[in-house]
Design a protein around this motif. Structure first.
Motif, short mmCIF file in Angstrom:
data_model
loop_
_atom_site.label_atom_id
_atom_site.label_comp_id
_atom_site.label_asym_id
_atom_site.label_seq_id
_atom_site.Cartn_x
_atom_site.Cartn_y
_atom_site.Cartn_z
N LEU A 99 60.27 -23.48 0.37
CA LEU A 99 59.24 -24.21 -0.36
C LEU A 99 59.59 -24.27 -1.83
O LEU A 99 59.94 -23.25 -2.44
CB LEU A 99 57.87 -23.53 -0.18
CG LEU A 99 57.35 -23.40 1.26
CD1 LEU A 99 56.06 -22.61 1.28
CD2 LEU A 99 57.15 -24.76 1.89
N GLU A 100 59.47 -25.47 -2.40
CA GLU A 100 59.59 -25.64 -3.84
C GLU A 100 58.29 -25.18 -4.50
O GLU A 100 57.25 -25.05 -3.84
CB GLU A 100 59.88 -27.10 -4.17
CG GLU A 100 61.24 -27.59 -3.72
CD GLU A 100 62.37 -26.86 -4.41
OE1 GLU A 100 62.24 -26.58 -5.63
OE2 GLU A 100 63.39 -26.57 -3.75
N PRO A 101 58.31 -24.90 -5.79
CA PRO A 101 57.06 -24.50 -6.48
C PRO A 101 55.96 -25.54 -6.28
O PRO A 101 56.18 -26.74 -6.47
CB PRO A 101 57.50 -24.39 -7.94
CG PRO A 101 58.95 -24.09 -7.88
CD PRO A 101 59.48 -24.83 -6.70
N GLY A 102 54.79 -25.07 -5.88
CA GLY A 102 53.64 -25.94 -5.66
C GLY A 102 53.61 -26.61 -4.30
O GLY A 102 52.64 -27.29 -3.98
N ALA A 103 54.66 -26.43 -3.45
CA ALA A 103 54.73 -27.09 -2.14
C ALA A 103 54.00 -26.27 -1.08
O ALA A 103 53.81 -25.06 -1.22
CB ALA A 103 56.17 -27.33 -1.74
N THR A 104 53.60 -26.95 0.02
CA THR A 104 52.91 -26.31 1.14
C THR A 104 53.67 -26.59 2.42
O THR A 104 54.16 -27.70 2.63
CB THR A 104 51.47 -26.85 1.26
OG1 THR A 104 50.76 -26.58 0.05
CG2 THR A 104 50.73 -26.19 2.42
N GLY A 105 53.79 -25.59 3.28
CA GLY A 105 54.44 -25.74 4.58
C GLY A 105 53.58 -25.17 5.69
O GLY A 105 52.65 -24.40 5.45
N GLU A 106 53.90 -25.57 6.95
CA GLU A 106 53.10 -25.15 8.10
C GLU A 106 54.01 -24.83 9.27
O GLU A 106 55.02 -25.51 9.49
CB GLU A 106 52.11 -26.25 8.48
CG GLU A 106 51.16 -25.88 9.61
CD GLU A 106 50.15 -26.98 9.89
OE1 GLU A 106 49.17 -27.10 9.14
OE2 GLU A 106 50.39 -27.75 10.85
N VAL A 107 53.67 -23.79 10.04
CA VAL A 107 54.39 -23.43 11.25
C VAL A 107 53.39 -23.29 12.39
O VAL A 107 52.19 -23.15 12.18
CB VAL A 107 55.19 -22.11 11.07
CG1 VAL A 107 56.21 -22.24 9.97
CG2 VAL A 107 54.25 -20.94 10.81
N ARG A 108 53.91 -23.35 13.63
CA ARG A 108 53.08 -23.18 14.83
C ARG A 108 53.27 -21.77 15.37
O ARG A 108 54.41 -21.31 15.54
CB ARG A 108 53.45 -24.21 15.89
CG ARG A 108 53.21 -25.64 15.46
CD ARG A 108 53.57 -26.62 16.56
NE ARG A 108 54.98 -26.51 16.94
CZ ARG A 108 55.97 -27.10 16.32
NH1 ARG A 108 55.72 -27.86 15.26
NH2 ARG A 108 57.22 -26.96 16.74
#
Length: 427
Positions: free
Chosen positions: A167-176
């Motif tokens: 993730l870059e600064p300020g980014a959001t990610g999601e996993v299952r």
């Protein structure tokens, strides 16, 4: 005018931590032969969080003044980690062509901060449940994030896809995240399994956040079914132990009495049949009118209330992450009165089932909340001619039947009971 303006920063290299402050000084000298005012302005990547106090000075010829340069980067992703140039433009008001820009290098230190959530926090199922874990990088440097689910015991197994995110600064990610129980619960109360998912940056010493979740494992067979089976077994035992011997004894006694009476009474000669009378075995004796109607008080086989009793099944198989529709159409000139509907989710699929009678929605139910569900109505639900009873299945995840191998499709059965009658016609 024999000279020019000059300015010099006290430090040419500074280090600052996000959320903290760093200061240096700037000395401005008037080498002109007139009184001059100087406007001081920050330029470069640090301008958003750097100030000069005061921002304007007036100097007599040959004099100088020192001002304060204050750097205060916020503790957020906006203040990226790294080296950035800092420039202070010194602009003479009367002679702007003599402007100068002294420079320095500012090093912003990195910091790591993650924020994680789990949705939904609590799910119910027979064997497994799926969740979504999301994380946001609130730090000012890129972060490689790893997800580690765990439980106090060994009752659950987990699977994460993907296992890592960058993730870059300020980014959001999601996993299952999938939680799966090691064995089925056939009877009894639901069991709650708490667990947590730890989220941590791989290149940081400090631990990351963790989010809590729950998997409520349901029993495959409801508790009331166990009580019903026990009651049926008790009735069967009572029948074989008490009722059946008494019935057989009474029947044997009655047969013995009939044989005794027959042997004690001589048989009388049969009277001659009257002219035109029907003899035994003659079809006319069974039906004098020749119409072949059933006996009074006994409706025709398979009919009730003037219509035929029907029992139909809608078989729906929906692909994984797909939708399928099955129907039971009402023929032209007929009307269907529904009294009972039984729904079977024998695989333990997950998804959504919607049953409609024509345009009327009877029910919408989540598949994971039942294995067998029945509905009964005292006042039947009427479906007119050329309409249909439909079952719409949205498959989220196929279940695991008794064979133990996960199915490739969702498979539901909807049994419909009722009366199919002729549609009344106006004369």
């Amino acid at each position: 005018m024999t000279a020019s303006a000059s300015a010099e920063l006290a430090l040419t290299a500074l280090t600052v931590e996000p959320g903290g402050t760093a200061t240096t000084t700037l000395t401005v000298r008037n080498d002109l032969d007139i009184v001059e005012a100087y406007a001081l302005e920050v330029v470069g990547d640090c301008a958003a969080w750097t100030t000069v106090e005061p921002a304007r000075v007036s100097l007599y010829p040959g004099t100088s003044e020192t001002v304060t340069v204050r750097l205060a980067p916020p503790r957020s992703a906006e203040a990226r980690a790294g080296d950035f140039p800092l420039g202070i433009r010194v602009l003479p008001v009367e002679h702007p062509e003599l402007a100068t820009v002294p420079e320095a290098t500012v090093t912003v230190l990195p910091f790591h901060e993650l924020r994680a959530t789990l949705a939904p926090r609590r799910r119910r199922g027979w064997l497994r449940a799926r969740y979504r874990a999301s994380v946001r990088n609130l730090g000012n440097a890129p972060a490689a994030v790893a997800f580690t689910p765990g439980q106090a015991g060994e009752d659950l197994r987990f699977r994460v896809a993907p296992e890592k995110l960058r993730l870059e600064p300020g980014a959001t990610g999601e996993v299952r995240v999938q939680a799966r129980a090691r064995r089925l619960i056939w009877f009894g109360k639901p069991t709650t399994w708490p667990f947590e998912v730890k989220v941590a940056p791989e290149d940081a010493d400090s631990p990351g956040p963790s989010v809590d979740g729950e998997f409520v494992q349901l029993a495959v067979l409801p508790k009331w079914l166990l009580a019903l089976l026990a009651a049926l077994i008790a009735l069967l035992l009572a029948w074989f132990a008490l009722v059946r011997p008494a019935v057989r004894s009474s029947a044997k006694q009655a047969a013995e009495q009939a044989v005794a009476q027959k042997s004690a009474t001589p048989a009388a000669p049969a009277p001659a049949p009257a002219p035109g009378a029907a003899t035994p075995g003659d079809p006319a004796s069974a039906d004098p009118g020749g119409q072949g109607k059933p006996a009074a008080g006994q409706p025709a086989s398979g009919s009730r209330g003037g219509g035929a009793q029907i029992n139909g099944t809608i078989d729906v198989q929906a692909p994984n992450a797909g939708t399928a529709v099955g129907s039971y159409p009402v023929p032209h000139g007929k009307v269907l009165d529904i009294t009972d509907i039984v729904v079977a989710n024998f695989q333990g699929d997950q998804g959504l089932l919607t049953i409609k009678a024509g345009d009327l929605t009877i029910t919408t139910i989540a598949l994971e909340t039942f294995r067998n569900q029945d509905y009964h109505w005292v006042t039947p639900i009427r479906v007119s001619e050329d309409q249909a009873v439909t079952a719409n299945v949205t498959c989220e995840a196929p279940g695991t039947p008794a064979s133990g191998t996960q199915a490739s499709t969702c498979h539901e059965l909807v049994n419909i009971s009722g009366t199919l009658s002729d549609l009344p016609r106006s004369h």
